[in-house]
Write a protein that holds these residues in place. Sequence first.
Motif, PDB file in Angstrom:
ATOM      1  N   PHE A 273       0.833  -1.202   0.000  1.00 22.50           N
ATOM      2  CA  PHE A 273       0.000   0.000   0.000  1.00 22.50           C
ATOM      3  C   PHE A 273       0.869   1.254   0.000  1.00 22.50           C
ATOM      4  O   PHE A 273       0.615   2.201  -0.744  1.00 22.50           O
ATOM      5  N   ALA A 274       1.939   1.249   0.822  1.00 26.62           N
ATOM      6  CA  ALA A 274       2.849   2.397   0.874  1.00 26.62           C
ATOM      7  C   ALA A 274       3.525   2.609  -0.474  1.00 26.62           C
ATOM      8  O   ALA A 274       3.681   3.749  -0.931  1.00 26.62           O
ATOM      9  N   TYR A 275       3.925   1.516  -1.131  1.00 30.31           N
ATOM     10  CA  TYR A 275       4.526   1.637  -2.453  1.00 30.31           C
ATOM     11  C   TYR A 275       3.538   2.261  -3.437  1.00 30.31           C
ATOM     12  O   TYR A 275       3.899   3.107  -4.248  1.00 30.31           O
ATOM     13  N   GLY A 276       2.296   1.841  -3.380  1.00 29.53           N
ATOM     14  CA  GLY A 276       1.276   2.405  -4.260  1.00 29.53           C
ATOM     15  C   GLY A 276       1.128   3.908  -4.076  1.00 29.53           C
ATOM     16  O   GLY A 276       0.899   4.642  -5.031  1.00 29.53           O
ATOM     17  N   LEU A 277       1.261   4.364  -2.831  1.00 29.36           N
ATOM     18  CA  LEU A 277       1.185   5.805  -2.568  1.00 29.36           C
ATOM     19  C   LEU A 277       2.423   6.559  -3.035  1.00 29.36           C
ATOM     20  O   LEU A 277       2.342   7.714  -3.442  1.00 29.36           O
ATOM     21  N   LEU A 278       3.578   5.904  -2.976  1.00 26.11           N
ATOM     22  CA  LEU A 278       4.850   6.584  -3.248  1.00 26.11           C
ATOM     23  C   LEU A 278       5.433   6.300  -4.631  1.00 26.11           C
ATOM     24  O   LEU A 278       6.443   6.906  -4.992  1.00 26.11           O
TER      25      LEU A 278
END
Length: 137
Positions: free
Chosen positions: A126-131
């Motif tokens: 999820f963090a990768y998707g945001l960043l």
Amino acid sequence: MKFLKFLLVGVFFGIILVKSEAVSWYRIFEMFKFQSFHMYGIIGSAVFIGGGFLWAMKKFGIKNITGGHVHLTPKEPGFIRYILGGTIFGLGWALAGACPGPMYILLGTGVYSMLIVIAAAVLGTFAYGLLKNRLPH
């Protein structure tokens, strides 16, 4: 019902990974300490067999499940991103004692602490998707 065959293949593959000790934390630990060839043999065999299948698919024009030809999109050349990504993946693998596929197999074998690892993997995804738009691809 039409996806039952994929479930059965996944269960069979999971059994193979458990029986070959590829999901064993001790085997992974030995690999990272360069004390055993076991895991390198499994990984090397997978790379060799996968490469052989790709070669055969191109050579003989074997089509995929939808009837189209297999096409591999060339990656942009780069060194830093592969070193950085591989380091992050390797650190996660070493800390958790499992890479993404075996996490679910270990959960299925009763290692319920893998729920924490799976939750962390989902959070990381999820963090990768945001960043991802800010990262060098």
